[in-house]
Design a protein around this motif. Structure first.
Motif, PDB file in Angstrom:
ATOM      1  N   ILE A  73       4.051  -0.680 -24.923  1.00 33.28           N
ATOM      2  CA  ILE A  73       4.544  -0.403 -23.574  1.00 33.28           C
ATOM      3  C   ILE A  73       3.556   0.487 -22.821  1.00 33.28           C
ATOM      4  CG2 ILE A  73       6.918  -0.630 -24.391  1.00 33.28           C
ATOM      5  CD1 ILE A  73       7.258   2.371 -23.916  1.00 33.28           C
ATOM      6  N   PHE A 107       8.581  -4.166 -22.533  1.00 37.12           N
ATOM      7  CA  PHE A 107       8.217  -4.631 -23.866  1.00 37.12           C
ATOM      8  C   PHE A 107       7.657  -6.048 -23.728  1.00 37.12           C
ATOM      9  CE2 PHE A 107      11.658  -1.582 -24.507  1.00 37.12           C
ATOM     10  CZ  PHE A 107      11.147  -0.766 -25.499  1.00 37.12           C
ATOM     11  N   LEU A 127      15.277  -3.531 -29.669  1.00 36.03           N
ATOM     12  CA  LEU A 127      14.024  -3.168 -29.032  1.00 36.03           C
ATOM     13  C   LEU A 127      13.268  -2.183 -29.915  1.00 36.03           C
ATOM     14  CD1 LEU A 127      15.355  -2.635 -25.394  1.00 36.03           C
ATOM     15  CD2 LEU A 127      14.133  -4.634 -26.272  1.00 36.03           C
ATOM     16  N   SER A 147       9.733 -11.485 -22.246  1.00 38.46           N
ATOM     17  CA  SER A 147       9.525 -10.034 -22.246  1.00 38.46           C
ATOM     18  C   SER A 147      10.822  -9.358 -21.827  1.00 38.46           C
ATOM     19  CB  SER A 147       8.387  -9.632 -21.306  1.00 38.46           C
ATOM     20  OG  SER A 147       8.731  -9.904 -19.961  1.00 38.46           O
TER      21      SER A 147
END
Length: 405
Positions: A73, A107, A127, A147
């Motif tokens: 990220i 992400f 996640l 994503s």
């Protein structure tokens, strides 16, 4: 075809703290990377994504707080910065302020994202470093996840999935040959050449009164105080509802227009320039600043740009062509005969052609929408017709004689 799906997250206290920490680290990486790029440009050199990504890896070994967020990220934040600098220029990209920036992070690796359905109203997503997070199942995903972006808005956290819904843009619209012009305004949000009026109030009278009182309370609070944060949060919750209503309105109107028309024509409006402040500078103060501020609020409230974005997105599914034309004199030109004069528009809603041989009477916004549709992708000249041979600086005049009025 890529599309977005947004859901409200149900975070635990620990997960909410982690999300805020991830967002703060991404903001710091963005600001540091931007400052580095600007310093290189001042010296006549360049700094791009690849060397910054390598330096980020070295910085993580020196600064433990960078390790709190997942690596990809942070890399994605640098990628977004690289694209912003390429599109807008290094010195035009904005800093991410702690007070004004809405926290978010993405992400990008779909392999690290898993979604499970828990029931009729709930699901959960896995996640990196956050684990399983519950979210409200308000609509199906409808495609393969590419994503996920986590963001905060008005004190609530959301997850937005970018999905590939496998849809393909049709080669031909279901109703070929149909076309509509759309005139955007401040009295009515949008009027079509077919005579349809689209408008609604996005804020209720009670919310407007409440928001005004909160503004007065905010003016009395001390910067950095707890009461100030609470007041800003309450104002944000009201504006979040207003924004959601505006988005829903634009999406529904866009879907209605593209389903019925193979061609949608809009005025090429520079909304950012039109809604700029008229305050000027200390040396040269602006004139009629309060009136211009009211016009700016009306333009932004009607969601002109958001409607354009909604039409662009919805047109992909129906094969509709979206065209933008020059807005010059579309509201002063008579659609029936082409006669142009400022006196044609008697009021905000009444259009009466002053050409003795015409006398066309119509709603002013409908007449403008018809002119927009008639332009159909060709620039409208300053003379009000579709001819390209005349100078755009020529005074508006009759189509038949070309004389100035």
């Amino acid at each position: 075809m890529l599309s977005g799906r947004r859901y409200q997250l149900e975070l635990t206290a620990v997960q909410a703290e982690q999300c805020q920490e991830f967002a703060d680290v991404c903001r710091s990486v963005w600001n540091t990377g931007l400052e580095q790029r600007r310093e290189y440009r001042r010296r006549g050199a360049w700094m791009n994504y690849a060397p910054q990504c390598k330096e980020l890896a070295d910085a993580k070994r020196e600064h433990e707080w960078l390790k709190a967020a997942p690596s990809h990220i942070l890399q994605q934040a640098l990628k977004d910065l690289d694209r912003a600098c390429r599109d807008h220029g290094t010195f035009k990209v904005r800093w991410r302020s702690k007070a004004r920036w809405a926290p978010s992070f993405r992400f990008p690796d779909a392999k690290q994202i898993s979604v499970e359905r828990l029931g009729r109203k709930w699901a959960r997503v896995k996640l990196p470093k956050l684990g399983w997070v519950r979210f409200r199942w308000s609509r199906p995903l409808g495609g393969e996840i590419r994503s996920a972006t986590v963001s905060r808005k008005s004190g609530r956290w959301f997850v937005s999935f970018l999905v590939d819904d496998a849809a393909v843009t049709p080669d031909l619209h279901a109703m070929p040959g149909t076309a509509v012009g759309v005139d955007r305004g401040v009295a009515t949000a949008a009027v079509t050449s077919d005579g349809e009026f689209f408008d609604r109030e996005f804020i209720t009278p009670g919310e407007r009164t409440r928001y005004r009182r909160l503004q007065q309370r905010l003016a009395r609070t001390k910067k950095g105080s707890t009461n100030r944060r609470k007041t800003i949060s309450a104002m944000g919750r009201i504006m979040a509802r207003v924004t959601d209503r505006r988005g829903d309105f634009c999406a529904k109107m866009a879907a209605h227009l593209v389903q019925k028309n193979a061609l949608v024509v809009l005025e090429d409006l520079r909304v950012k320039n039109m809604s700029a402040s008229a305050s000027g500078t200390v040396a040269e103060p602006g004139r009629r600043v309060r009136q211009k501020a009211g016009l700016n609020r009306a333009i932004l409230d009607k969601g002109w740009h958001r409607l354009e974005l909604a039409l662009t997105s919805a047109a992909r599914y129906t094969g509709t062509t979206l065209v933008k034309v020059n807005p010059a004199y579309t509201s002063q030109r008579c659609y029936a005969c082409g006669f142009v004069t400022e006196g044609n528009r008697e009021s905000q809603s009444v259009f009466v052609c002053k050409n003795p041989g015409c006398g066309n009477v119509d709603h002013a916004d409908v007449n403008a929408a018809k002119n927009i549709r008639h332009a159909g992708g060709q620039p409208v000249s300053a003379c009000g017709d579709l001819g390209a041979s005349r100078s755009v600086k020529q005074e508006p005049g009759s189509r038949a004689t070309g004389q100035a009025t």
